[in-house]
Design an enzyme around this catalytic site. Structure first.
Site, PDB file in Angstrom:
ATOM      1  N   ASP A  57       0.822  -1.212   0.000  1.00 48.23           N
ATOM      2  CA  ASP A  57       0.000   0.000   0.000  1.00 48.23           C
ATOM      3  C   ASP A  57       0.860   1.269   0.000  1.00 48.23           C
ATOM      4  O   ASP A  57       1.754   1.427   0.846  1.00 48.23           O
ATOM      5  CB  ASP A  57      -0.914  -0.015   1.242  1.00 48.23           C
ATOM      6  CG  ASP A  57      -2.044   0.989   1.137  1.00 48.23           C
ATOM      7  OD1 ASP A  57      -1.752   2.201   0.995  1.00 48.23           O
ATOM      8  OD2 ASP A  57      -3.209   0.570   1.187  1.00 48.23           O
ATOM      9  N   ARG A  59       0.326   4.095   0.961  1.00 44.81           N
ATOM     10  CA  ARG A  59       0.146   5.008   2.102  1.00 44.81           C
ATOM     11  C   ARG A  59       0.929   4.584   3.340  1.00 44.81           C
ATOM     12  O   ARG A  59       0.777   5.191   4.402  1.00 44.81           O
ATOM     13  CB  ARG A  59      -1.353   5.118   2.428  1.00 44.81           C
ATOM     14  CG  ARG A  59      -2.169   5.676   1.269  1.00 44.81           C
ATOM     15  CD  ARG A  59      -3.642   5.419   1.476  1.00 44.81           C
ATOM     16  NE  ARG A  59      -3.947   3.978   1.494  1.00 44.81           N
ATOM     17  CZ  ARG A  59      -5.163   3.476   1.706  1.00 44.81           C
ATOM     18  NH1 ARG A  59      -6.178   4.287   1.910  1.00 44.81           N
ATOM     19  NH2 ARG A  59      -5.356   2.169   1.702  1.00 44.81           N
TER      20      ARG A  59
HETATM   21 CO    CO Z   1      -2.721  -3.374   2.587  1.00 45.33          CO
END
Ligand code: CO
Length: 219
Positions: A57, A59
């Site tokens: 991910d 983020r």
């Molecule tokens: Co994830």
């Protein structure tokens, strides 16, 4: 078809490639200014104390959220921070980290609102992702009775944490970790979770310091 078109037209966050290259030049010169021998040192050695296994991910950027510098953390990331015995990519990173670099800690870091974990609850994944997250779907099925009593957000949070525990157990039983522990060398395994809404990491209190800590309820 219309869904496809709207996806293609999505406005993406982030700089252009030429901006990335300019940012890089600025970073390299500022780093050298601060520490003239930095790249000379960095090019010849790495002695990281940590191996970090996290989600892909965008983020959850390891260096930024942990305040660590280049050379301090060896990293492996994949969808939903999974450690599978039959995955040659993760297992070779692990082998090199513990036997070659001799890291002293391994962190499995999950995060709330993980798309891979969410897809395992919803059964919405397709293609390669569907088979990749099969273990999490099985984990969900095995805990379904208690998890279904929770509201949606809490259920996803709980499964994100349970997934860290399952991957930690898989890590602990891997040949590389077993080998280090059988030699009596210190190697601690930790389970953390990152909260996208606060930017904070939480220690899930699952740390394992040897085979004696491998509690049955983690498996
Ligand atoms: Co994830």
């Amino acid at each position: 078809m219309s869904e496809q078109i709207s996806k293609d037209n999505q406005i993406k966050d982030g700089p252009t490639l030429s901006e990335i290259l300019r940012n890089n030049q600025r970073w390299a010169s500022e780093t050298k200014e601060r520490d003239p021998a930095f790249f000379e040192r960095s090019a010849t050695q790495q002695h990281p104390k940590y191996l970090w296994i996290g989600c892909s991910d965008s983020r959850v950027p390891v260096s930024q959220i942990t305040g660590t510098a280049p050379g301090e953390v060896f990293v492996h990331r994949n969808v939903a921070n999974i450690v599978q015995a039959e995955d040659p990519s993760c297992q070779s990173v692990l082998e090199f980290a513990v036997l070659g670099l001799q890291v002293e800690h391994i962190v499995i870091c999950g995060h709330y609102k993980c798309g891979g974990v969410h897809a395992a609850i919803q059964g919405t994944a397709t293609g390669k992702v569907a088979s990749w997250i099969k273990g999490i779907a099985q984990l969900y099925a095995s805990k379904r009775k208690s998890l279904e009593k929770l509201p949606d957000e809490a259920r996803l949070k709980a499964l994100c944490e349970l997934n860290v525990g399952m991957q930690l157990a898989s890590l602990a039983s891997s040949p590389s970790v077993q080998q280090v522990w059988s030699q009596g060398r210190a190697l601690d395994l930790h389970g953390l979770i990152y909260d996208l809404e606060t930017g904070l990491l939480k220690d899930l209190g699952m740390s394992l310091r040897g085979p004696q800590d491998l509690a049955a309820d983690l498996l």
